[in-house]
Structure formats: C-alpha cells, structure tokens
Design a protein around this motif. Structure first.
Motif, mmCIF file in Angstrom:
data_model
loop_
_atom_site.group_PDB
_atom_site.id
_atom_site.type_symbol
_atom_site.label_atom_id
_atom_site.label_comp_id
_atom_site.label_asym_id
_atom_site.label_seq_id
_atom_site.Cartn_x
_atom_site.Cartn_y
_atom_site.Cartn_z
ATOM 1 N N GLU A 104 0.835 -1.206 0.000
ATOM 2 C CA GLU A 104 0.000 0.000 0.000
ATOM 3 C C GLU A 104 0.871 1.258 0.000
ATOM 4 O OE1 GLU A 104 -3.180 0.313 -0.302
ATOM 5 O OE2 GLU A 104 -3.678 -1.820 -0.268
ATOM 6 N N ILE A 105 1.963 1.209 0.756
ATOM 7 C CA ILE A 105 2.871 2.359 0.796
ATOM 8 C C ILE A 105 3.446 2.634 -0.590
ATOM 9 C CG2 ILE A 105 5.134 3.136 1.633
ATOM 10 C CD1 ILE A 105 4.466 1.918 4.317
ATOM 11 N N VAL A 106 3.848 1.574 -1.275
ATOM 12 C CA VAL A 106 4.388 1.726 -2.628
ATOM 13 C C VAL A 106 3.332 2.321 -3.564
ATOM 14 C CG1 VAL A 106 5.259 0.492 -4.649
ATOM 15 C CG2 VAL A 106 6.061 -0.135 -2.365
ATOM 16 N N ALA A 107 2.095 1.831 -3.442
ATOM 17 C CA ALA A 107 1.014 2.324 -4.295
ATOM 18 C C ALA A 107 0.716 3.794 -4.027
ATOM 19 C CB ALA A 107 -0.239 1.481 -4.075
ATOM 20 N N TYR A 108 0.631 4.169 -2.767
ATOM 21 C CA TYR A 108 0.383 5.575 -2.432
ATOM 22 C C TYR A 108 1.574 6.447 -2.814
ATOM 23 C CZ TYR A 108 -3.983 4.983 0.181
ATOM 24 O OH TYR A 108 -5.289 4.744 0.538
ATOM 25 N N GLY A 109 2.786 5.892 -2.631
ATOM 26 C CA GLY A 109 3.985 6.661 -2.962
ATOM 27 C C GLY A 109 4.057 7.028 -4.430
ATOM 28 N N ALA A 110 3.491 6.180 -5.293
ATOM 29 C CA ALA A 110 3.504 6.457 -6.729
ATOM 30 C C ALA A 110 2.635 7.657 -7.088
ATOM 31 C CB ALA A 110 3.034 5.225 -7.501
ATOM 32 N N THR A 111 1.709 8.031 -6.193
ATOM 33 C CA THR A 111 0.821 9.164 -6.479
ATOM 34 C C THR A 111 1.332 10.469 -5.883
ATOM 35 O OG1 THR A 111 -0.517 8.830 -4.467
ATOM 36 C CG2 THR A 111 -1.129 7.570 -6.426
ATOM 37 N N PRO A 243 -2.609 11.019 0.321
ATOM 38 C CA PRO A 243 -1.697 9.872 0.217
ATOM 39 C C PRO A 243 -0.623 9.842 1.303
ATOM 40 C CG PRO A 243 -2.099 10.789 -1.947
ATOM 41 C CD PRO A 243 -2.718 11.743 -0.967
ATOM 42 N N LEU A 244 -0.042 11.005 1.623
ATOM 43 C CA LEU A 244 1.020 11.040 2.625
ATOM 44 C C LEU A 244 0.511 10.654 4.010
ATOM 45 C CD1 LEU A 244 3.137 14.197 1.677
ATOM 46 C CD2 LEU A 244 3.809 11.791 1.533
ATOM 47 N N VAL A 245 -0.742 11.037 4.310
ATOM 48 C CA VAL A 245 -1.325 10.656 5.600
ATOM 49 C C VAL A 245 -1.473 9.142 5.678
ATOM 50 C CG1 VAL A 245 -3.374 10.805 7.064
ATOM 51 C CG2 VAL A 245 -2.541 12.848 5.871
ATOM 52 N N ALA A 246 -1.987 8.543 4.599
ATOM 53 C CA ALA A 246 -2.145 7.089 4.564
ATOM 54 C C ALA A 246 -0.786 6.394 4.676
ATOM 55 C CB ALA A 246 -2.851 6.671 3.277
ATOM 56 N N MET A 247 0.216 6.913 3.964
ATOM 57 C CA MET A 247 1.557 6.324 4.012
ATOM 58 C C MET A 247 2.124 6.359 5.423
ATOM 59 S SD MET A 247 3.342 7.747 0.524
ATOM 60 C CE MET A 247 4.896 6.925 0.923
ATOM 61 N N LEU A 248 1.915 7.470 6.113
ATOM 62 C CA LEU A 248 2.433 7.602 7.474
ATOM 63 C C LEU A 248 1.785 6.588 8.402
ATOM 64 C CD1 LEU A 248 4.176 9.057 9.541
ATOM 65 C CD2 LEU A 248 2.325 10.722 9.850
ATOM 66 N N PHE A 249 0.457 6.433 8.306
ATOM 67 C CA PHE A 249 -0.237 5.469 9.146
ATOM 68 C C PHE A 249 0.274 4.057 8.885
ATOM 69 C CE2 PHE A 249 -4.021 8.490 9.573
ATOM 70 C CZ PHE A 249 -3.708 8.803 10.872
#
Length: 310
Positions: A104-111, A243-249
């Motif tokens: 999920e982090i990789v997916a969000y990071g791409a955005t 996206p950054l909020v989701a990545m942090l969580f």
C-alpha cells in the motif's frame, strides 16, 4: 468469572462457537444491507458523516475483534507446545499484514509528487515507531527486575500494532462512504469482518500463557485498541484523503509490527528456547497463507468480480 462460566462447556463448542457467531453476524449484514442507500452522503452534515462512519467502523472493526477473542477459553487450555504454535500463527498473521501494508505504501507513494518526501515519511514512520517501541519495551523489562515474561504486555503490543493497521482499513471505508458507493462499502465491511476476526485470537494468544486469567477490563481495552482505530481511519478518510497521511499510518503500523514480532519470538524462546520448531514454522506459514486467502480472495477477487462489471 468468564473462565469459570465456560469451564463446563465441551471443547468442540469452545472451538466452533465463535465461528457460528461470525456466520450469524455476516448473515445479518447480508440480509439487512444497512449501507444500501448512501445517496445522501454528499449532502450530509459533518455530524451525520461522523456518526455513520462511526457505526460502519464499529461493525467492521470492533465487532469482529470481539468475536475473535471468544476463542480465548479454547486457546487457554492448549498444551504449551500448541500454545506456542498458536502464537507463531499470530506472528504469521502480523507478517502478512506488514507485507500488505508495504504494498500500500508503494502504491500511495507512486501518487505523491515528490518521491523524496514519500521515502522520508516511510522511513520516519517505520524507523521511528520501531525504535520508540523497542526502547520502551527494553526499559519496561529492565524495570520489572524479574525473569517473568509478561504475556499481557505482549498482547497489548499486538493490539496496538493491529490497531495502527486498522486505521488503513478505515481510510478505505471513509473514502468509499463519502463517494456514495454503497456496494463498495458493504463489500469492504464484509471483507474486513472476515479479515479482522483473526485479530481476536492473535491478541489473546500471548495472554493464554499466563497462569491467571487477566480481568475482563483488559480484554475490553485490547479489543478497543485493536478495533476502534477503524473508526478513526474512517473519519480521516472521509475528510482528508491524502496519500502522505495514509503512508504515514501504514509506516507506523509496520514499525510496530516488526517490534511485536521480535517480542513474540522472545516470549516463545523464554518458554521453549526453540523458536523455529517444525510446528511453529508450519503455523507461522499457515497464518501467513490464511491471511493471503482472506485478503486477496475476499477483497481483491470478490471486489473486482462485483465492481468491475458495474
């Protein structure tokens, strides 16, 4: 009191009872379809959104964790060797969740526009959480001044790690709700109920090794810590789908899981000295595979099968 009330029940009832409770909950959800009409989501007030997301989060998070914890009486009477195997299964569940969140982090990071920012958020989240929890755990063991390993302490750490992971589940529910996608909300809830019911026995596995059953308030507290963050994630997803909020969580949850895996391994080693026995290895792999089936089959296959043709 809880333990005395179930002592006379046959073992098979203790083993399959929670399964029937889960089936009943899924049937009620499927028949009542409580999220069938979300057409007013776009015009709903903040209070109405918070209230509805809270209800959805409680159904998807708190309820299944509580159902899973009903396996405690069955796990409690297991032979120590099988209890260690059950703890290894719990570790396999946690390991799979960590892998899924990495994806999920990789997916969000791409955005995210800046890869450097995305990488920094991930490193800080994973590394910072792991170091903080590791230092706190080491300090606690030093302060105990005892050779006794507290299963209750490990259980709380497992609940915390699972709770941090549950925030990510809530994010998906919150986004689907504000978009008015009733089908997606319903399917996410059904999938997360099946997924999260395994969190209950994962939490209580470490407590089952204790010589005395902890007070009921500890079970309630651990259930809330593990399941309630779905509600928090739903709130965040409803109002701040960043996206950054989701990545942090997700990164924080991964850091917590890595520390918990080390704690579980130490707890098994303290009792049995050998962590990677054949039984423990098999159940660890079994937990990982079980979550793969629940996650990828129920969420990916089922959701794609229902939603793509629409």
């Amino acid at each position: 009191m809880m333990q005395r009330s179930v002592d006379d029940l046959p073992r098979w009832i203790l083993a399959v009872g929670p399964v029937f409770v889960l089936i009943g909950a899924l049937v009620v959800l499927s028949v009542t379809a409580p999220f069938e009409d979300l057409s007013s989501a776009e015009t709903a007030s903040t209070v109405e959104i918070v209230w509805m997301v809270t209800i959805i989060g409680a159904i998807a998070g708190l309820a299944p964790v509580a159902i899973g914890m009903l396996w405690f009486p069955f796990i409690r009477d297991l032979d120590p060797r099988y209890l260690h195997a059950f703890m290894a299964l719990a570790a396999g569940v946690l390991a799979f969740i960590a892998v899924e969140m990495s994806k999920e982090i990789v997916a969000y990071g791409a955005t995210v526009a800046s890869p450097l920012t995305a990488g920094a958020v991930t490193i800080v989240g994973v590394g910072g959480t792991f170091v903080t929890m590791h230092v706190a755990s080491a300090w606690r063991q030093h302060e105990m001044a005892s050779r006794h390993k507290s299963g209750l302490h490990i259980a709380y750490l497992v609940a915390l790690a699972l709770g941090l992971h549950s925030i990510g589940e809530g994010l998906g529910i919150g986004v689907a709700y504000v978009q008015g996608d009733a089908t997606l909300v319903m399917l996410l809830v059904l999938a997360f109920v099946m997924h999260n019911v395994m969190e209950g026995p994962t939490i209580v596995a470490a407590v089952a090794r204790e010589t005395e059953t902890p007070p009921l308030r500890h079970f309630a507290a651990m259930g809330i810590i593990a399941g309630a963050p779905v509600i928090l994630g739903g709130w965040v997803g409803s109002f701040a789908n960043a996206p950054l909020v989701a990545m942090l969580f997700y990164a924080i949850a991964i850091g917590a899981i890595v520390q918990v895996l080390l704690e579980v391994a130490e707890l098994i080693r303290f009792d049995a000295e050998a962590v990677l026995s054949r039984t423990n290895t098999a159940t660890f792999v079994g937990g990982f595979v079980l979550m793969f089936v629940l996650e990828d089959v129920l969420v990916d296959v089922v959701l794609e099968g229902w939603l793509v043709p629409v």
